[in-house]
Design an enzyme around this catalytic site. Structure first.
Site, short mmCIF file in Angstrom:
data_model
loop_
_atom_site.label_atom_id
_atom_site.label_comp_id
_atom_site.label_asym_id
_atom_site.label_seq_id
_atom_site.Cartn_x
_atom_site.Cartn_y
_atom_site.Cartn_z
N GLY A 104 12.08 -4.64 -4.11
CA GLY A 104 12.78 -5.00 -5.36
C GLY A 104 14.16 -4.38 -5.39
NE ARG A 155 8.20 -6.92 -2.95
CZ ARG A 155 8.83 -6.81 -4.12
NH1 ARG A 155 9.27 -7.88 -4.74
NH2 ARG A 155 9.00 -5.63 -4.68
CG ASP A 158 4.82 4.03 -1.47
OD1 ASP A 158 5.38 5.12 -1.38
OD2 ASP A 158 3.59 3.83 -1.40
CB THR A 203 11.60 1.31 -6.68
OG1 THR A 203 10.74 0.89 -7.76
CG2 THR A 203 11.17 2.71 -6.28
CG ASP A 243 8.42 0.04 -11.06
OD1 ASP A 243 8.78 -0.27 -12.20
OD2 ASP A 243 7.99 -0.78 -10.23
CG ASP A 290 6.63 3.17 -7.96
OD1 ASP A 290 7.71 3.26 -7.35
OD2 ASP A 290 5.96 2.13 -7.98
NE ARG A 310 3.55 -5.91 -9.96
CZ ARG A 310 4.70 -6.49 -9.65
NH1 ARG A 310 5.25 -7.35 -10.50
NH2 ARG A 310 5.31 -6.24 -8.52
P1 ADP Z 1 8.75 -1.66 -1.99
O1 ADP Z 1 9.51 -1.21 -0.80
O2 ADP Z 1 9.61 -1.77 -3.21
O3 ADP Z 1 7.48 -0.86 -2.21
P2 ADP Z 1 7.16 -3.84 -0.88
O4 ADP Z 1 5.88 -3.09 -0.92
O5 ADP Z 1 7.14 -5.27 -1.30
O6 ADP Z 1 8.32 -3.19 -1.75
O7 ADP Z 1 7.70 -3.76 0.63
C1 ADP Z 1 8.94 -4.34 0.98
C2 ADP Z 1 8.87 -4.87 2.39
O8 ADP Z 1 8.62 -3.78 3.30
C3 ADP Z 1 7.74 -5.85 2.67
O9 ADP Z 1 8.05 -7.16 2.29
C4 ADP Z 1 7.63 -5.74 4.18
O10 ADP Z 1 8.68 -6.45 4.81
C5 ADP Z 1 7.85 -4.24 4.39
N1 ADP Z 1 6.55 -3.53 4.41
C6 ADP Z 1 5.82 -3.10 3.36
N2 ADP Z 1 4.67 -2.50 3.76
C7 ADP Z 1 4.68 -2.56 5.12
C8 ADP Z 1 3.77 -2.14 6.13
N3 ADP Z 1 2.63 -1.50 5.83
N4 ADP Z 1 4.11 -2.39 7.42
C9 ADP Z 1 5.26 -3.01 7.73
N5 ADP Z 1 6.16 -3.43 6.82
C10 ADP Z 1 5.88 -3.22 5.53
#
Ligand code: ADP
Length: 323
Positions: free
Chosen positions: A11, A72, A103, A126, A128, A130, A172
Protein backbone atom coordinates in the site's frame (compact mmCIF):
# COMPACT_ATOMS: atom_id res chain seq x y z
CA UNK A 1 28.79 -0.87 -4.08
CA UNK A 2 28.32 1.46 -7.06
CA UNK A 3 24.68 1.03 -7.97
CA UNK A 4 21.61 0.33 -5.88
CA UNK A 5 17.88 0.09 -6.51
CA UNK A 6 14.88 1.37 -4.61
CA UNK A 7 11.25 0.29 -4.82
CA UNK A 8 7.96 1.01 -3.06
CA UNK A 9 5.71 -1.99 -2.47
CA UNK A 10 2.31 -2.85 -0.99
CA UNK A 11 0.00 0.00 0.00
CA UNK A 12 1.25 3.51 -0.76
CA UNK A 13 1.84 5.85 2.15
CA UNK A 14 2.59 9.58 2.42
CA UNK A 15 6.32 10.06 3.02
CA UNK A 16 7.49 7.42 0.52
CA UNK A 17 8.66 10.15 -1.87
CA UNK A 18 10.58 11.92 0.87
CA UNK A 19 12.36 8.62 1.57
CA UNK A 20 13.20 8.10 -2.12
CA UNK A 21 14.64 11.62 -2.25
CA UNK A 22 16.78 11.03 0.83
CA UNK A 23 18.07 7.71 -0.56
CA UNK A 24 19.07 9.22 -3.90
CA UNK A 25 20.79 12.25 -2.39
CA UNK A 26 22.60 10.33 0.35
CA UNK A 27 23.79 7.81 -2.23
CA UNK A 28 25.12 10.68 -4.34
CA UNK A 29 27.31 11.70 -1.40
CA UNK A 30 28.72 8.17 -1.41
CA UNK A 31 29.22 8.23 -5.21
CA UNK A 32 26.56 5.58 -5.68
CA UNK A 33 24.04 5.55 -8.53
CA UNK A 34 20.39 4.84 -7.75
CA UNK A 35 17.73 3.32 -9.97
CA UNK A 36 14.04 3.34 -9.11
CA UNK A 37 12.06 0.19 -9.92
CA UNK A 38 8.52 0.80 -11.12
CA UNK A 39 5.46 -0.59 -9.33
CA UNK A 40 7.17 -2.52 -6.57
CA UNK A 41 8.37 -6.05 -7.18
CA UNK A 42 6.72 -6.05 -10.63
CA UNK A 43 9.41 -3.66 -11.83
CA UNK A 44 12.13 -5.81 -10.30
CA UNK A 45 10.81 -8.90 -12.08
CA UNK A 46 10.47 -7.15 -15.42
CA UNK A 47 13.66 -5.12 -15.15
CA UNK A 48 11.56 -1.95 -15.41
CA UNK A 49 13.50 0.86 -13.79
CA UNK A 50 14.69 4.39 -14.37
CA UNK A 51 17.84 6.18 -13.28
CA UNK A 52 17.23 8.57 -10.40
CA UNK A 53 19.56 11.51 -10.07
CA UNK A 54 19.49 14.44 -7.69
CA UNK A 55 17.26 16.46 -10.00
CA UNK A 56 14.73 13.71 -10.60
CA UNK A 57 13.84 13.71 -6.91
CA UNK A 58 13.44 17.50 -6.74
CA UNK A 59 10.06 18.86 -5.64
CA UNK A 60 8.77 15.50 -4.38
CA UNK A 61 9.37 15.82 -0.62
CA UNK A 62 5.88 17.28 -0.18
CA UNK A 63 4.02 14.89 -2.47
CA UNK A 64 1.87 12.00 -1.20
CA UNK A 65 1.75 8.61 -2.93
CA UNK A 66 4.88 7.31 -4.61
CA UNK A 67 6.54 8.63 -7.77
CA UNK A 68 7.74 5.08 -8.50
CA UNK A 69 4.29 3.51 -8.33
CA UNK A 70 3.49 0.50 -6.20
CA UNK A 71 1.68 -2.79 -6.65
CA UNK A 72 0.95 -6.13 -5.12
CA UNK A 73 2.99 -8.57 -7.21
CA UNK A 74 1.60 -12.09 -6.84
CA UNK A 75 4.40 -13.55 -9.00
CA UNK A 76 7.03 -12.56 -6.46
CA UNK A 77 5.85 -15.32 -4.11
CA UNK A 78 7.37 -17.81 -6.62
CA UNK A 79 11.03 -18.79 -6.06
CA UNK A 80 11.71 -19.07 -9.83
CA UNK A 81 10.44 -15.53 -10.37
CA UNK A 82 12.63 -14.21 -7.55
CA UNK A 83 15.61 -16.00 -9.13
CA UNK A 84 14.90 -14.25 -12.41
CA UNK A 85 14.68 -10.89 -10.64
CA UNK A 86 18.00 -11.49 -8.88
CA UNK A 87 19.67 -12.45 -12.19
CA UNK A 88 18.38 -9.25 -13.76
CA UNK A 89 19.83 -7.22 -10.90
CA UNK A 90 23.25 -8.83 -11.38
CA UNK A 91 23.12 -8.26 -15.15
CA UNK A 92 22.27 -4.59 -14.55
CA UNK A 93 25.07 -4.17 -12.01
CA UNK A 94 22.65 -3.42 -9.18
CA UNK A 95 24.14 -4.71 -5.96
CA UNK A 96 21.81 -3.42 -3.27
CA UNK A 97 18.09 -2.81 -2.85
CA UNK A 98 16.08 -0.57 -0.54
CA UNK A 99 12.50 -1.78 -0.12
CA UNK A 100 9.95 0.71 1.22
CA UNK A 101 6.80 -1.10 2.34
CA UNK A 102 5.22 -3.19 5.05
CA UNK A 103 5.62 -6.62 6.53
CA UNK A 104 4.84 -8.50 3.30
CA UNK A 105 7.30 -6.45 1.27
CA UNK A 106 9.98 -7.23 3.86
CA UNK A 107 9.31 -10.97 3.54
CA UNK A 108 9.95 -10.66 -0.18
CA UNK A 109 13.17 -8.71 0.47
CA UNK A 110 14.41 -11.30 2.96
CA UNK A 111 13.79 -14.12 0.51
CA UNK A 112 15.78 -12.25 -2.11
CA UNK A 113 18.61 -11.85 0.40
CA UNK A 114 18.57 -15.41 1.70
CA UNK A 115 18.12 -17.15 -1.66
CA UNK A 116 20.33 -14.95 -3.83
CA UNK A 117 22.58 -12.92 -1.55
CA UNK A 118 21.08 -9.56 -2.56
CA UNK A 119 22.08 -6.80 -0.11
CA UNK A 120 18.75 -5.42 1.11
CA UNK A 121 17.51 -2.82 3.56
CA UNK A 122 13.86 -2.13 4.44
CA UNK A 123 12.11 1.12 5.36
CA UNK A 124 8.71 0.70 7.04
CA UNK A 125 6.07 2.49 4.98
CA UNK A 126 2.41 1.83 5.76
CA UNK A 127 -0.30 4.06 7.19
CA UNK A 128 -1.35 1.32 9.64
CA UNK A 129 1.73 1.55 11.91
CA UNK A 130 1.68 -2.22 12.21
CA UNK A 131 5.33 -3.15 11.73
CA UNK A 132 7.23 -4.68 14.63
CA UNK A 133 10.54 -3.08 15.64
CA UNK A 134 9.68 0.52 14.83
CA UNK A 135 7.59 3.01 16.76
CA UNK A 136 6.42 4.73 13.63
CA UNK A 137 5.93 3.84 9.99
CA UNK A 138 5.89 6.29 7.09
CA UNK A 139 2.40 7.60 6.50
CA UNK A 140 0.89 6.91 9.91
CA UNK A 141 1.18 10.45 11.22
CA UNK A 142 -0.29 11.88 8.01
CA UNK A 143 -3.20 9.41 8.04
CA UNK A 144 -4.01 10.29 11.65
CA UNK A 145 -3.92 14.00 10.89
CA UNK A 146 -6.15 13.54 7.84
CA UNK A 147 -8.70 11.58 9.86
CA UNK A 148 -8.54 14.08 12.72
CA UNK A 149 -9.19 17.02 10.40
CA UNK A 150 -12.15 15.21 8.84
CA UNK A 151 -13.60 14.65 12.31
CA UNK A 152 -13.03 18.29 13.25
CA UNK A 153 -15.18 19.19 10.23
CA UNK A 154 -17.86 16.66 11.20
CA UNK A 155 -17.93 18.07 14.72
CA UNK A 156 -19.27 21.38 13.44
CA UNK A 157 -22.36 19.81 11.94
CA UNK A 158 -22.58 17.22 14.69
CA UNK A 159 -22.77 19.84 17.43
CA UNK A 160 -25.05 22.18 15.46
CA UNK A 161 -27.67 19.56 14.71
CA UNK A 162 -27.22 17.15 17.61
CA UNK A 163 -26.38 14.31 15.22
CA UNK A 164 -24.08 11.51 16.33
CA UNK A 165 -21.38 10.33 13.93
CA UNK A 166 -19.86 6.90 13.58
CA UNK A 167 -16.65 7.50 11.66
CA UNK A 168 -14.84 4.60 10.05
CA UNK A 169 -11.08 4.87 9.68
CA UNK A 170 -8.62 2.48 8.03
CA UNK A 171 -7.12 -0.50 9.86
CA UNK A 172 -8.18 -4.05 9.03
CA UNK A 173 -6.12 -5.69 11.76
CA UNK A 174 -4.54 -2.70 13.48
CA UNK A 175 -6.46 -0.15 15.53
CA UNK A 176 -3.58 2.33 15.62
CA UNK A 177 -5.18 4.93 13.33
CA UNK A 178 -8.48 4.73 15.25
CA UNK A 179 -6.75 4.98 18.60
CA UNK A 180 -4.58 7.99 17.81
CA UNK A 181 -7.35 9.71 15.86
CA UNK A 182 -9.82 9.09 18.66
CA UNK A 183 -7.45 10.57 21.20
CA UNK A 184 -6.56 13.56 19.02
CA UNK A 185 -10.16 14.30 18.00
CA UNK A 186 -11.72 13.82 21.44
CA UNK A 187 -13.94 10.92 20.42
CA UNK A 188 -16.68 9.60 22.70
CA UNK A 189 -15.92 6.02 21.64
CA UNK A 190 -13.10 4.15 19.90
CA UNK A 191 -13.62 0.62 18.58
CA UNK A 192 -10.61 -1.34 17.36
CA UNK A 193 -9.99 -4.89 16.16
CA UNK A 194 -7.69 -5.69 19.08
CA UNK A 195 -10.47 -5.31 21.68
CA UNK A 196 -14.09 -6.41 21.70
CA UNK A 197 -16.33 -3.90 23.43
CA UNK A 198 -19.90 -5.21 23.03
CA UNK A 199 -22.27 -2.64 21.45
CA UNK A 200 -24.35 -2.73 24.64
CA UNK A 201 -21.43 -1.25 26.59
CA UNK A 202 -20.98 1.52 24.04
CA UNK A 203 -24.74 2.19 24.07
CA UNK A 204 -24.70 2.44 27.89
CA UNK A 205 -21.82 4.89 27.79
CA UNK A 206 -23.53 7.05 25.19
CA UNK A 207 -26.75 6.96 27.22
CA UNK A 208 -24.91 8.09 30.36
CA UNK A 209 -23.25 10.85 28.40
CA UNK A 210 -26.60 12.02 26.98
CA UNK A 211 -27.89 12.00 30.56
CA UNK A 212 -25.08 14.37 31.50
CA UNK A 213 -26.27 16.77 28.81
CA UNK A 214 -23.89 16.00 25.96
CA UNK A 215 -25.65 16.84 22.70
CA UNK A 216 -23.68 14.87 20.12
CA UNK A 217 -21.01 12.20 19.98
CA UNK A 218 -18.26 11.09 17.64
CA UNK A 219 -17.45 7.39 17.69
CA UNK A 220 -14.33 6.27 15.79
CA UNK A 221 -14.41 2.72 14.43
CA UNK A 222 -11.62 0.76 12.72
CA UNK A 223 -12.73 -0.84 9.47
CA UNK A 224 -11.65 -4.21 10.88
CA UNK A 225 -13.67 -4.00 14.09
CA UNK A 226 -15.48 -7.29 14.60
CA UNK A 227 -18.91 -5.60 14.79
CA UNK A 228 -18.64 -4.85 11.05
CA UNK A 229 -17.00 -1.44 10.79
CA UNK A 230 -18.86 1.81 11.44
CA UNK A 231 -22.11 0.69 9.75
CA UNK A 232 -22.21 -2.50 11.80
CA UNK A 233 -21.53 -0.72 15.09
CA UNK A 234 -23.99 2.11 14.38
CA UNK A 235 -26.85 -0.25 13.53
CA UNK A 236 -26.22 -2.42 16.58
CA UNK A 237 -26.15 0.62 18.86
CA UNK A 238 -29.31 2.03 17.23
CA UNK A 239 -31.15 -1.21 18.07
CA UNK A 240 -30.31 -0.67 21.72
CA UNK A 241 -31.13 3.01 22.13
CA UNK A 242 -32.98 5.85 20.46
CA UNK A 243 -30.23 7.70 18.61
CA UNK A 244 -29.98 9.99 15.56
CA UNK A 245 -26.86 9.04 13.68
CA UNK A 246 -24.90 9.23 10.44
CA UNK A 247 -22.07 7.02 9.29
CA UNK A 248 -19.02 8.49 7.52
CA UNK A 249 -16.40 6.22 5.98
CA UNK A 250 -13.18 8.17 5.45
CA UNK A 251 -11.68 5.44 3.24
CA UNK A 252 -8.79 6.17 0.91
CA UNK A 253 -8.60 9.87 1.73
CA UNK A 254 -6.42 8.68 4.62
CA UNK A 255 -3.84 7.22 2.25
CA UNK A 256 -3.21 10.36 0.25
CA UNK A 257 -2.24 13.95 0.80
CA UNK A 258 0.92 15.82 1.54
CA UNK A 259 2.98 14.14 4.28
CA UNK A 260 3.18 15.85 7.67
CA UNK A 261 6.48 17.25 8.91
CA UNK A 262 6.88 14.17 11.11
CA UNK A 263 6.50 11.76 8.20
CA UNK A 264 8.95 13.72 6.07
CA UNK A 265 11.51 13.71 8.87
CA UNK A 266 11.14 9.97 9.56
CA UNK A 267 11.40 9.31 5.81
CA UNK A 268 14.51 11.43 5.48
CA UNK A 269 16.33 9.97 8.48
CA UNK A 270 15.39 6.38 7.58
CA UNK A 271 16.42 6.85 3.95
CA UNK A 272 19.83 8.14 4.98
CA UNK A 273 20.31 5.30 7.47
CA UNK A 274 19.32 2.67 4.87
CA UNK A 275 21.94 3.89 2.39
CA UNK A 276 24.60 4.16 5.09
CA UNK A 277 23.84 0.59 6.23
CA UNK A 278 24.31 -0.76 2.69
CA UNK A 279 27.55 1.21 2.28
CA UNK A 280 28.82 -0.16 5.60
CA UNK A 281 28.05 -3.73 4.53
CA UNK A 282 25.30 -4.15 7.13
CA UNK A 283 22.68 -6.06 5.16
CA UNK A 284 19.24 -7.48 5.88
CA UNK A 285 18.15 -4.69 8.22
CA UNK A 286 15.16 -2.38 8.57
CA UNK A 287 15.78 1.33 9.13
CA UNK A 288 13.02 2.19 11.60
CA UNK A 289 12.52 4.55 14.52
CA UNK A 290 13.12 3.80 18.17
CA UNK A 291 12.95 6.48 20.85
CA UNK A 292 12.51 8.90 17.94
CA UNK A 293 15.95 8.02 16.56
CA UNK A 294 16.59 6.16 13.29
CA UNK A 295 17.59 2.62 14.26
CA UNK A 296 18.55 -0.59 12.45
CA UNK A 297 16.69 -3.80 13.34
CA UNK A 298 17.23 -7.18 11.59
CA UNK A 299 14.48 -7.80 9.02
CA UNK A 300 14.36 -11.44 10.15
CA UNK A 301 13.25 -10.25 13.61
CA UNK A 302 10.73 -7.83 12.14
CA UNK A 303 8.90 -10.48 10.12
CA UNK A 304 9.12 -13.05 12.93
CA UNK A 305 7.01 -10.91 15.26
CA UNK A 306 3.48 -9.70 15.13
CA UNK A 307 3.29 -5.94 15.35
CA UNK A 308 3.19 -4.46 18.83
CA UNK A 309 -0.02 -4.78 20.79
CA UNK A 310 -2.52 -1.94 20.77
CA UNK A 311 -1.72 0.83 23.22
CA UNK A 312 -4.67 0.19 25.51
CA UNK A 313 -3.58 2.86 27.98
CA UNK A 314 -4.34 5.39 25.23
CA UNK A 315 -7.77 3.84 24.72
CA UNK A 316 -8.53 4.10 28.46
CA UNK A 317 -7.36 7.71 28.48
CA UNK A 318 -9.54 8.62 25.51
CA UNK A 319 -12.58 7.10 27.24
CA UNK A 320 -11.80 8.71 30.58
CA UNK A 321 -11.71 12.16 28.98
CA UNK A 322 -14.73 11.64 26.71
CA UNK A 323 -17.03 13.62 29.02
P1 ADP B 1 2.81 -4.83 2.73
O1 ADP B 1 4.22 -4.78 2.28
O2 ADP B 1 2.20 -3.48 2.86
O3 ADP B 1 2.62 -5.71 3.96
P2 ADP B 1 1.74 -6.99 1.07
O4 ADP B 1 1.66 -7.96 2.18
O5 ADP B 1 0.60 -6.92 0.11
O6 ADP B 1 1.93 -5.48 1.55
O7 ADP B 1 3.08 -7.32 0.26
C1 ADP B 1 3.47 -6.52 -0.84
C2 ADP B 1 4.16 -7.39 -1.87
O8 ADP B 1 5.35 -7.97 -1.30
C3 ADP B 1 3.36 -8.58 -2.36
O9 ADP B 1 2.45 -8.25 -3.37
C4 ADP B 1 4.47 -9.46 -2.91
O10 ADP B 1 4.92 -8.99 -4.16
C5 ADP B 1 5.57 -9.24 -1.87
N1 ADP B 1 5.50 -10.27 -0.81
C6 ADP B 1 4.71 -10.29 0.28
N2 ADP B 1 4.90 -11.41 1.02
C7 ADP B 1 5.85 -12.12 0.37
C8 ADP B 1 6.47 -13.38 0.60
N3 ADP B 1 6.18 -14.12 1.68
N4 ADP B 1 7.38 -13.80 -0.30
C9 ADP B 1 7.69 -13.06 -1.38
N5 ADP B 1 7.14 -11.87 -1.66
C10 ADP B 1 6.23 -11.40 -0.80
Amino acid sequence: MQRIGVLTSGGDAPGMNAAIRAIVRRAWHHDIEVVGYEDGYSGLVEGAYRELDNRSVGNVIQRGGTILGTSRCAEFYRPDVRALAAQRMVADGIKGLVVIGGDGSFRGALELAEEHGVAVCGIPGTIDNDVWGTEETLGFDTAVNTAMQAIDALRDTSESTGTNFFVEVMGRTSGAIALYTGLAAGAAGVLIPETSEPPIELAKRLQRSIGRGKRSHIVVVSEGDEAGGAFGVAHQVAELMDIEFRVTVLGHTQRGGSPTARDRIIATESGVLAVDALVAGTYGMMAGMQHREPTLVPLADVVAHRHSEAELDKLRLAMELAG
